[in-house]
Design a protein around this motif. Structure first.
Motif, PDB file in Angstrom:
ATOM      1  N   PRO A  31       1.155  -1.558   0.080  1.00  0.00           N
ATOM      2  CA  PRO A  31       0.044  -0.288   0.091  1.00  0.00           C
ATOM      3  C   PRO A  31       0.518   1.571   0.475  1.00  0.00           C
ATOM      4  CG  PRO A  31      -0.645  -1.508   1.590  1.00  0.00           C
ATOM      5  CD  PRO A  31       0.747  -2.560   1.097  1.00  0.00           C
ATOM      6  N   VAL A  32       0.242   2.281  -0.877  1.00  0.00           N
ATOM      7  CA  VAL A  32       1.172   3.287  -1.027  1.00  0.00           C
ATOM      8  C   VAL A  32       1.169   4.388   0.271  1.00  0.00           C
ATOM      9  CG1 VAL A  32       1.675   6.208  -2.185  1.00  0.00           C
ATOM     10  CG2 VAL A  32       0.683   4.135  -3.360  1.00  0.00           C
ATOM     11  N   TRP A  33       2.177   4.507   1.272  1.00  0.00           N
ATOM     12  CA  TRP A  33       1.585   5.423   2.371  1.00  0.00           C
ATOM     13  C   TRP A  33       2.491   6.331   2.126  1.00  0.00           C
ATOM     14  CZ3 TRP A  33       5.818   5.902   7.106  1.00  0.00           C
ATOM     15  CH2 TRP A  33       5.093   6.097   7.648  1.00  0.00           C
ATOM     16  N   GLY A  34       1.693   7.193   3.450  1.00  0.00           N
ATOM     17  CA  GLY A  34       2.866   9.142   3.247  1.00  0.00           C
ATOM     18  C   GLY A  34       1.990  10.459   3.045  1.00  0.00           C
ATOM     19  N   GLY A  35       1.994  10.881   2.626  1.00  0.00           N
ATOM     20  CA  GLY A  35       0.853  12.563   2.425  1.00  0.00           C
ATOM     21  C   GLY A  35       0.158  12.171   1.200  1.00  0.00           C
ATOM     22  N   ARG A  36      -0.276  13.113   0.590  1.00  0.00           N
ATOM     23  CA  ARG A  36      -1.858  12.676  -0.170  1.00  0.00           C
ATOM     24  C   ARG A  36      -1.296  13.251  -1.608  1.00  0.00           C
ATOM     25  NH1 ARG A  36      -6.791  16.168   1.862  1.00  0.00           N
ATOM     26  NH2 ARG A  36      -7.320  14.324   3.291  1.00  0.00           N
ATOM     27  N   GLY A  37      -0.833  14.201  -2.090  1.00  0.00           N
ATOM     28  CA  GLY A  37       0.100  14.627  -3.111  1.00  0.00           C
ATOM     29  C   GLY A  37      -0.830  15.119  -4.397  1.00  0.00           C
ATOM     30  N   ASP A  38      -0.706  15.217  -5.159  1.00  0.00           N
ATOM     31  CA  ASP A  38      -1.285  15.718  -6.629  1.00  0.00           C
ATOM     32  C   ASP A  38      -1.665  14.378  -7.614  1.00  0.00           C
ATOM     33  OD1 ASP A  38      -1.604  18.209  -4.400  1.00  0.00           O
ATOM     34  OD2 ASP A  38      -0.148  19.037  -6.259  1.00  0.00           O
ATOM     35  N   ALA A  39      -0.881  13.636  -7.325  1.00  0.00           N
ATOM     36  CA  ALA A  39      -1.308  12.328  -8.481  1.00  0.00           C
ATOM     37  C   ALA A  39      -0.503  11.429  -8.401  1.00  0.00           C
ATOM     38  CB  ALA A  39      -0.624  13.447  -9.984  1.00  0.00           C
ATOM     39  N   ALA A  40      -0.520  10.881  -8.834  1.00  0.00           N
ATOM     40  CA  ALA A  40      -0.199   9.119  -8.758  1.00  0.00           C
ATOM     41  C   ALA A  40       0.117   8.287  -9.481  1.00  0.00           C
ATOM     42  CB  ALA A  40      -1.824   7.981  -7.981  1.00  0.00           C
ATOM     43  N   TYR A  41       1.423   7.650  -9.578  1.00  0.00           N
ATOM     44  CA  TYR A  41       2.125   7.103 -10.732  1.00  0.00           C
ATOM     45  C   TYR A  41       2.558   6.089 -10.365  1.00  0.00           C
ATOM     46  CZ  TYR A  41       4.910   6.399 -15.132  1.00  0.00           C
ATOM     47  OH  TYR A  41       6.000   6.150 -16.127  1.00  0.00           O
ATOM     48  N   ALA A  42       2.680   5.141 -10.904  1.00  0.00           N
ATOM     49  CA  ALA A  42       2.905   3.366 -10.712  1.00  0.00           C
ATOM     50  C   ALA A  42       4.344   2.957 -12.146  1.00  0.00           C
ATOM     51  CB  ALA A  42       2.310   2.321 -11.395  1.00  0.00           C
ATOM     52  N   ASP A  43       4.868   3.666 -11.082  1.00  0.00           N
ATOM     53  CA  ASP A  43       6.797   3.436 -12.171  1.00  0.00           C
ATOM     54  C   ASP A  43       7.217   2.658 -11.866  1.00  0.00           C
ATOM     55  OD1 ASP A  43       8.485   5.015 -13.054  1.00  0.00           O
ATOM     56  OD2 ASP A  43       9.522   5.621 -11.657  1.00  0.00           O
ATOM     57  N   ARG A  44       6.815   1.056 -12.994  1.00  0.00           N
ATOM     58  CA  ARG A  44       7.531  -0.232 -12.766  1.00  0.00           C
ATOM     59  C   ARG A  44       8.399  -0.309 -13.505  1.00  0.00           C
ATOM     60  NH1 ARG A  44       4.890  -5.360 -10.918  1.00  0.00           N
ATOM     61  NH2 ARG A  44       6.255  -7.160 -12.374  1.00  0.00           N
ATOM     62  N   CYS A  45       9.730  -1.301 -13.871  1.00  0.00           N
ATOM     63  CA  CYS A  45      10.737  -1.787 -14.514  1.00  0.00           C
ATOM     64  C   CYS A  45      10.470  -1.890 -15.409  1.00  0.00           C
ATOM     65  CB  CYS A  45      12.051  -2.260 -13.498  1.00  0.00           C
ATOM     66  SG  CYS A  45      12.150  -1.855 -11.984  1.00  0.00           S
ATOM     67  N   PRO A  46      10.974  -2.095 -16.474  1.00  0.00           N
ATOM     68  CA  PRO A  46      10.323  -3.169 -17.817  1.00  0.00           C
ATOM     69  C   PRO A  46      10.996  -4.682 -18.209  1.00  0.00           C
ATOM     70  CG  PRO A  46      12.265  -1.056 -18.815  1.00  0.00           C
ATOM     71  CD  PRO A  46      11.837  -1.430 -16.645  1.00  0.00           C
ATOM     72  N   PRO A  47       9.936  -5.080 -18.700  1.00  0.00           N
ATOM     73  CA  PRO A  47       9.905  -6.731 -18.042  1.00  0.00           C
ATOM     74  C   PRO A  47      11.286  -7.225 -18.100  1.00  0.00           C
ATOM     75  CG  PRO A  47       8.357  -6.399 -20.091  1.00  0.00           C
ATOM     76  CD  PRO A  47       9.133  -4.680 -19.443  1.00  0.00           C
ATOM     77  N   ASN A  48      11.677  -8.006 -17.510  1.00  0.00           N
ATOM     78  CA  ASN A  48      12.517  -8.509 -16.982  1.00  0.00           C
ATOM     79  C   ASN A  48      13.339  -8.300 -16.435  1.00  0.00           C
ATOM     80  OD1 ASN A  48      11.462 -11.283 -18.362  1.00  0.00           O
ATOM     81  ND2 ASN A  48      12.030 -10.469 -20.219  1.00  0.00           N
TER      82      ASN A  48
END
Length: 241
Positions: A31-48
């Motif tokens: 779960p995302v933990w911390g303050g609210r922020g204005d935007a959300a983003y899923a920053d995931r590594c490329p496959p493999n």
């Protein structure tokens, strides 16, 4: 009747084998933990690829953050690096890379936040656990903002560690003009294939010798002490040596 009994037995065996077969490890997002922020983003590594570090702009707290990923090569070396996009604002100092050793991958994080009472604000510190996939040893990589220690807040559930057989593959973030919240993404680690086996040529066979001198291809051997000349047909010995 006999056919129905066989069908029931076959179904029972199939179900038993299915229960006994272990399932593959599935990815897990904390779960995302911390303050609210204005935007959300899923920053995931490329496959493999796997998470091996972060690029950040930091002043008193984190102003912007990007992931650094890499595939694993033979010999358990994580390379070459791939950079995600920077998320956050434009403040803070110049961007800096914080990367594990080339045989290590991130397996956990412990974030701390600026706060106003019980309200969490900006990401202030990030302690990263780097784990070697050769030796299994772990170390801490600490990114600390320029703030007073009593200005930050950290406690469970802020500590996020991947389970057995898993490593980090990215972050879920909330941000605005600063980085406000973070959650670790974990997934199954797949080790590199073993190096190919190079076939070696067999050693040469030893040459067998009898220790006896062999005669010429034509005609008899010369007796000791005699010189024999042969020109075509065998000639008689002449003279002593």
């Amino acid at each position: 009747m006999r056919m129905a009994w066989i069908v029931r037995l076959s179904l029972l065996v199939t179900a038993t084998l299915a229960l006994a077969t272990p399932t593959a490890l599935a990815g897990y997002n904390f779960p995302v933990w911390g303050g609210r922020g204005d935007a959300a983003y899923a920053d995931r590594c490329p496959p493999n690829q796997y998470l091996i570090g972060v690029k950040s702009k930091t002043g008193a707290w984190f102003d912007a953050l990007a992931i650094i990923c890499a595939p694993v090569q033979q010999g358990v070396v994580f390379d070459p690096k791939t950079y995600g996009q920077m998320n956050g604002g434009g403040g803070g100092g110049g961007p800096l890379d914080y990367v594990c050793n080339n045989d290590e991958v991130i397996t956990g994080i412990a974030p701390a936040f600026m706060h106003d009472g019980d309200q969490l604000k900006q990401l202030a510190d990030l302690i990263i656990t780097c784990t070697s996939k050769r030796s299994g040893a772990s170390k801490k990589l600490r990114i600390i903002g320029n703030h007073l220690s009593d200005e930050v807040f950290t406690q469970y559930p802020g500590h996020q560690f991947c389970g057995d057989g898993q490593v980090a593959v990215g972050f879920n973030l909330r941000y605005g003009v600063h980085v406000n919240a973070i959650g670790l993404m974990c997934d199954t680690y797949v080790p590199p294939p073993p190096p190919p086996v190079v076939a070696q040529a067999p050693p040469p066979k030893p040459i067998k010798t009898t220790g006896k001198a062999k005669g010429s291809a034509s005609g008899p051997s010369a007796p000791p002490g005699l010189l024999v000349c042969r020109f075509g047909p065998t000639m008689k010995p002449f003279g002593n040596v």
